[in-house]
Scaffold this active site. Structure first.
Site, PDB file in Angstrom:
ATOM      1  N   CYS A  94      -5.233  -3.386  -1.870  1.00 32.14           N
ATOM      2  CA  CYS A  94      -4.771  -2.860  -3.160  1.00 32.14           C
ATOM      3  C   CYS A  94      -3.266  -3.107  -3.322  1.00 32.14           C
ATOM      4  O   CYS A  94      -2.863  -4.243  -3.515  1.00 32.14           O
ATOM      5  CB  CYS A  94      -5.164  -1.391  -3.305  1.00 32.14           C
ATOM      6  SG  CYS A  94      -5.067  -0.798  -5.006  1.00 32.14           S
ATOM      7  N   ILE A 134      -9.442   1.563  -7.046  1.00 32.60           N
ATOM      8  CA  ILE A 134      -8.624   2.617  -7.644  1.00 32.60           C
ATOM      9  C   ILE A 134      -7.350   1.969  -8.199  1.00 32.60           C
ATOM     10  O   ILE A 134      -6.542   1.456  -7.433  1.00 32.60           O
ATOM     11  CB  ILE A 134      -8.252   3.704  -6.613  1.00 32.60           C
ATOM     12  CG1 ILE A 134      -9.508   4.315  -6.003  1.00 32.60           C
ATOM     13  CG2 ILE A 134      -7.373   4.778  -7.261  1.00 32.60           C
ATOM     14  CD1 ILE A 134      -9.230   5.236  -4.815  1.00 32.60           C
ATOM     15  N   ARG A 135      -7.186   1.987  -9.501  1.00 36.04           N
ATOM     16  CA  ARG A 135      -6.026   1.324 -10.126  1.00 36.04           C
ATOM     17  C   ARG A 135      -5.828  -0.066  -9.499  1.00 36.04           C
ATOM     18  O   ARG A 135      -4.723  -0.452  -9.119  1.00 36.04           O
ATOM     19  CB  ARG A 135      -4.756   2.161  -9.958  1.00 36.04           C
ATOM     20  CG  ARG A 135      -4.786   3.481 -10.707  1.00 36.04           C
ATOM     21  CD  ARG A 135      -3.537   4.289 -10.467  1.00 36.04           C
ATOM     22  NE  ARG A 135      -2.353   3.516 -10.824  1.00 36.04           N
ATOM     23  CZ  ARG A 135      -1.137   3.740 -10.353  1.00 36.04           C
ATOM     24  NH1 ARG A 135      -0.936   4.717  -9.499  1.00 36.04           N
ATOM     25  NH2 ARG A 135      -0.125   3.011 -10.721  1.00 36.04           N
ATOM     26  N   GLY A 181      -1.466   2.246  -2.266  1.00 31.73           N
ATOM     27  CA  GLY A 181      -0.433   3.191  -2.671  1.00 31.73           C
ATOM     28  C   GLY A 181       0.172   2.657  -3.955  1.00 31.73           C
ATOM     29  O   GLY A 181      -0.553   2.165  -4.814  1.00 31.73           O
ATOM     30  N   GLU A 182       1.471   2.720  -4.063  1.00 30.50           N
ATOM     31  CA  GLU A 182       2.152   2.183  -5.250  1.00 30.50           C
ATOM     32  C   GLU A 182       3.078   1.092  -4.745  1.00 30.50           C
ATOM     33  O   GLU A 182       3.993   1.356  -3.971  1.00 30.50           O
ATOM     34  CB  GLU A 182       2.897   3.315  -5.969  1.00 30.50           C
ATOM     35  CG  GLU A 182       3.080   3.086  -7.451  1.00 30.50           C
ATOM     36  CD  GLU A 182       4.061   1.962  -7.742  1.00 30.50           C
ATOM     37  OE1 GLU A 182       3.729   1.059  -8.522  1.00 30.50           O
ATOM     38  OE2 GLU A 182       5.155   1.978  -7.162  1.00 30.50           O
ATOM     39  N   SER A 183       2.834  -0.141  -5.187  1.00 31.36           N
ATOM     40  CA  SER A 183       3.512  -1.291  -4.574  1.00 31.36           C
ATOM     41  C   SER A 183       5.037  -1.215  -4.682  1.00 31.36           C
ATOM     42  O   SER A 183       5.743  -1.541  -3.723  1.00 31.36           O
ATOM     43  CB  SER A 183       2.990  -2.597  -5.173  1.00 31.36           C
ATOM     44  OG  SER A 183       3.182  -2.632  -6.570  1.00 31.36           O
ATOM     45  N   ARG A 215      -1.321  -6.467 -11.705  1.00 30.16           N
ATOM     46  CA  ARG A 215      -1.341  -5.063 -11.275  1.00 30.16           C
ATOM     47  C   ARG A 215      -2.209  -4.233 -12.222  1.00 30.16           C
ATOM     48  O   ARG A 215      -2.277  -4.508 -13.417  1.00 30.16           O
ATOM     49  CB  ARG A 215       0.084  -4.500 -11.267  1.00 30.16           C
ATOM     50  CG  ARG A 215       1.014  -5.223 -10.318  1.00 30.16           C
ATOM     51  CD  ARG A 215       2.422  -4.708 -10.447  1.00 30.16           C
ATOM     52  NE  ARG A 215       2.487  -3.331 -10.009  1.00 30.16           N
ATOM     53  CZ  ARG A 215       3.440  -2.480 -10.387  1.00 30.16           C
ATOM     54  NH1 ARG A 215       4.393  -2.869 -11.193  1.00 30.16           N
ATOM     55  NH2 ARG A 215       3.427  -1.242  -9.937  1.00 30.16           N
ATOM     56  N   GLU A 217     -10.978   1.061   3.441  1.00 35.23           N
ATOM     57  CA  GLU A 217     -10.721   2.197   4.336  1.00 35.23           C
ATOM     58  C   GLU A 217     -11.281   3.504   3.801  1.00 35.23           C
ATOM     59  O   GLU A 217     -11.347   4.488   4.533  1.00 35.23           O
ATOM     60  CB  GLU A 217      -9.206   2.326   4.595  1.00 35.23           C
ATOM     61  CG  GLU A 217      -8.388   2.950   3.472  1.00 35.23           C
ATOM     62  CD  GLU A 217      -8.056   1.990   2.331  1.00 35.23           C
ATOM     63  OE1 GLU A 217      -8.613   0.874   2.300  1.00 35.23           O
ATOM     64  OE2 GLU A 217      -7.262   2.379   1.448  1.00 35.23           O
ATOM     65  N   HIS A 247     -10.420  -0.742  -1.631  1.00 33.83           N
ATOM     66  CA  HIS A 247     -10.040   0.121  -0.504  1.00 33.83           C
ATOM     67  C   HIS A 247     -11.180   0.213   0.508  1.00 33.83           C
ATOM     68  O   HIS A 247     -11.946   1.186   0.481  1.00 33.83           O
ATOM     69  CB  HIS A 247      -9.694   1.528  -1.012  1.00 33.83           C
ATOM     70  CG  HIS A 247      -8.442   1.612  -1.803  1.00 33.83           C
ATOM     71  ND1 HIS A 247      -7.209   1.834  -1.235  1.00 33.83           N
ATOM     72  CD2 HIS A 247      -8.235   1.479  -3.130  1.00 33.83           C
ATOM     73  CE1 HIS A 247      -6.290   1.850  -2.169  1.00 33.83           C
ATOM     74  NE2 HIS A 247      -6.874   1.634  -3.336  1.00 33.83           N
TER      75      HIS A 247
END
Length: 195
Positions: free
Chosen positions: A78, A133-134, A46-48, A105, A171, A169
């Protein structure tokens, strides 16, 4: 064996599905009282910064730290890896600060630079198809941190005792092997008394 997935942001259902496939009883976690009877915890991507803010808002930071201090395994993917790290490049702050690693990051670029790669992951597989992803990567590891996988000389998976982190990821695939590795970590932790 009951493993929670922090359900504030990210691919929660996907983690739950793979944990169940690996033999765990997997549950989403949104409140600190849900941590009490867990044997392990997954912190998704997600976004940390957003996940950290939500963890503070719902009073989850200290209970999650206590859970880690009690020796219960945790797996960050991630953004979850960034949350576990003791150091984040370019800032003096950290989130949970549990794992003796430094991370960069968005180290592989933005969303459009997302990619897949076949990884050799020590103890897991020689051919794991990983989705980035990012993604961050690990720039430094401390004593006691085992590097599990690298890509182009950049560390993308590591373990420190009962803490596991991956920059990718797992998952988002149908490959259960990374989650099975974590489930085995949880099983091992149940065989020794916690602190």
């Amino acid at each position: 064996m009951k493993i929670g997935v922090l359900a504030l942001q990210g691919a929660v259902r996907e983690h739950l599905r793979l944990l169940e496939m690996a033999g765990a009883d997997a549950v989403p976690v949104k409140r600190s009282d849900q941590l009490a009877d867990l044997d392990g915890l997954v912190i998704p991507g997600g976004e940390s910064t957003t996940i950290s803010k939500l963890m503070h808002k719902y009073d989850l930071v200290e209970p999650v730290k206590r859970m880690a201090e009690a020796g219960k395994p945790m797996f960050g993917t991630c953004a979850g890896l960034i949350l576990l790290a003791k150091r984040i490049e370019g800032t003096d702050t950290h989130h949970l600060g549990l794992m003796d690693i430094a991370v960069e990051r968005n180290a592989f670029g933005r969303q459009r630079e997302s990619f897949e790669a076949d990884l050799s992951i020590r103890g897991v597989a020689d051919d794991f198809r990983a989705v980035f992803i990012r993604a961050p990567y690990i720039t430094q590891v401390g004593d006691g941190v085992e590097v599990l996988s690298e890509i182009d000389g950049k560390i993308v998976a590591a373990r420190q005792g009962h803490l596991l982190g991956a920059a990718f990821h797992p998952e988002l695939t149908d490959d259960v092997r990374v989650h099975a590795y974590f489930v085995d970590m949880v099983k091992e932790s149940l065989q020794v008394p916690t602190v």
